[in-house]
Design an enzyme around this catalytic site. Structure first.
Site, PDB file in Angstrom:
ATOM      1  N   TYR A   1      -2.442  -1.029  10.210  1.00  0.00           N
ATOM      2  CA  TYR A   1      -2.840  -1.022   8.639  1.00  0.00           C
ATOM      3  C   TYR A   1      -1.408  -0.809   7.948  1.00  0.00           C
ATOM      4  CZ  TYR A   1      -4.594  -1.138   3.351  1.00  0.00           C
ATOM      5  OH  TYR A   1      -4.321  -1.445   2.322  1.00  0.00           O
TER       6      TYR A   1
ATOM      7  N   SER B   1       1.091  -1.300   0.360  1.00  0.00           N
ATOM      8  CA  SER B   1      -0.174   0.056   0.040  1.00  0.00           C
ATOM      9  C   SER B   1       0.629   1.323   0.194  1.00  0.00           C
ATOM     10  CB  SER B   1      -1.033   0.185   1.166  1.00  0.00           C
ATOM     11  OG  SER B   1      -1.391   1.282   1.888  1.00  0.00           O
TER      12      SER B   1
END
Length: 252
Positions: free
Chosen positions: A154, A140
Site C-alpha cells: 500500500y 497517504s
C-alpha cells in the site's frame, strides 16, 4: 471558480465525505464508484439537502481502464465539462511480502497505481482540451517511507501516486495559456472503511467529517502538496522521511 468535481471512490470514506463538503459549498458533483446503490443514496441525500446543485452517478471500477475514459467523458458531457478530478479510489489490502498474500498485494497495486494512472490520463486529456482544470491525487502519509507488514505494498503504491502527480505538475511548468493545477494530498489517519480496524487513539485518527473538511480546504486552496490534517502530520513528515527505520516502525 472550479465548481464541478469528479470524485472516484465516492461511495464511502473520504470520497463520500469530500462529496458532502463540496455539495454543502454549492459544488456540482460527478460521483463514481463500484457500489452504485450507495452512490444513488448519496445522490438523493445531497440533492435533497442542496437543491441548487447537480449530482450525477457513474458505475466505475478503476481497474477497467477503458471504462475510466468512458466515465470521465460521460461526466464531462453531462455537466458541460469538469473543473476538477479527484483521484481517490483505492484499496488497502495486503500482507507481509513473502507470506502468500501476493493476490491481495497485486490487487492493491493494480487498483492504486494503474487505476490512478488511467484516471490521470483521462482527466489531463480533458483539461488540456479545455486549457483549464485541477487534478487532485490522494496519496497517504505512508508514502513518506517504506512501511512494514501489511502496509508494504500500500505504501509503495501511494509513493507511486505522489511521484505520478509530481511528474504531471512538472510537465506544466512554463506552459503558457494553461490554467491547470495539480495537488497531491497526504492524509494521515482519517476514519474510513479502509482503516476501521486501526486503534483510533493510538494512531491519532480523526473522524471522517473532520478529515474530509481538511482535505477540501487544501483542495480549494489548490496547494501543490499538503499533509492532512496539518497537525500532527506536517511536522511528522520529515521525521518519517529521515528517522531510522526502527523509529518509523514504532510510529506506524
Amino acid at each position: 471558480m472550479r465548481r464541478t468535481t469528479f470524485i472516484s471512490g465516492a461511495s464511502s470514506g473520504i470520497g463520500e465525505g469530500m462529496a458532502r463538503v463540496l455539495a454543502e459549498k454549492g459544488g456540482h458533483l460527478a460521483l463514481a464508484a463500484r457500489r452504485t446503490d450507495r452512490l444513488d443514496a448519496l445522490q438523493a441525500e445531497l440533492l435533497a439537502a442542496h437543491p441548487g446543485i447537480e449530482v450525477s452517478v457513474h458505475a466505475l471500477d478503476v481497474n477497467d481502464h477503458d471504462r475510466v475514459f468512458e466515465v470521465v467523458g460521460e461526466a464531462a458531457t453531462e455537466h458541460g465539462g469538469l473543473d476538477r478530478v479527484i483521484v481517490n479510489a483505492g484499496l488497502g489490502k495486503g500482507g507481509r511480502i513473502g507470506t502468500g498474500r501476493f493476490a491481495a498485494n497485486l490487487e492493491t497495486a493494480q487498483t492504486n497505481v494503474l487505476g490512478a494512472l488511467a484516471q490521470c490520463e483521462a482527466a489531463m486529456e480533458h483539461f488540456y482540451e479545455r486549457k483549464t482544470g485541477h487534478l487532485v491525487l490522494i496519496s497517504s502519509m505512508s508514502a513518506m517511507r517504506g512501511m512494514p507488514s501489511s502496509m508494504t505494498t500500500y505504501a509503495a503504491t501511494k509513493a507511486a501516486v505522489a511521484h505520478l502527480a509530481e511528474g504531471i505538475r512538472m510537465d506544466l511548468i512554463g506552459r503558457k495559456g494553461l490554467d491547470i493545477k495539480v495537488t497531491t494530498l497526504y492524509p494521515g489517519y482519517i476514519a474510513s472503511e479502509m482503516n476501521e480496524g486501526v486503534d483510533q487513539e493510538a494512531k491519532l485518527m480523526v473522524d471522517t467529517e473532520t478529515g474530509s473538511r481538511a482535505l477540501v480546504g487544501k483542495i480549494e486552496a489548490e496547494v501543490a502538496e499538503a499533509c492532512v490534517p496539518t497537525l500532527p502530520w506536517a511536522p511528522l513528515a520529515p521525521v518519517m522521511k529521515h528517522a531510522p527505520l526502527g523509529l518509523v516502525k514504532r510510529l506506524v
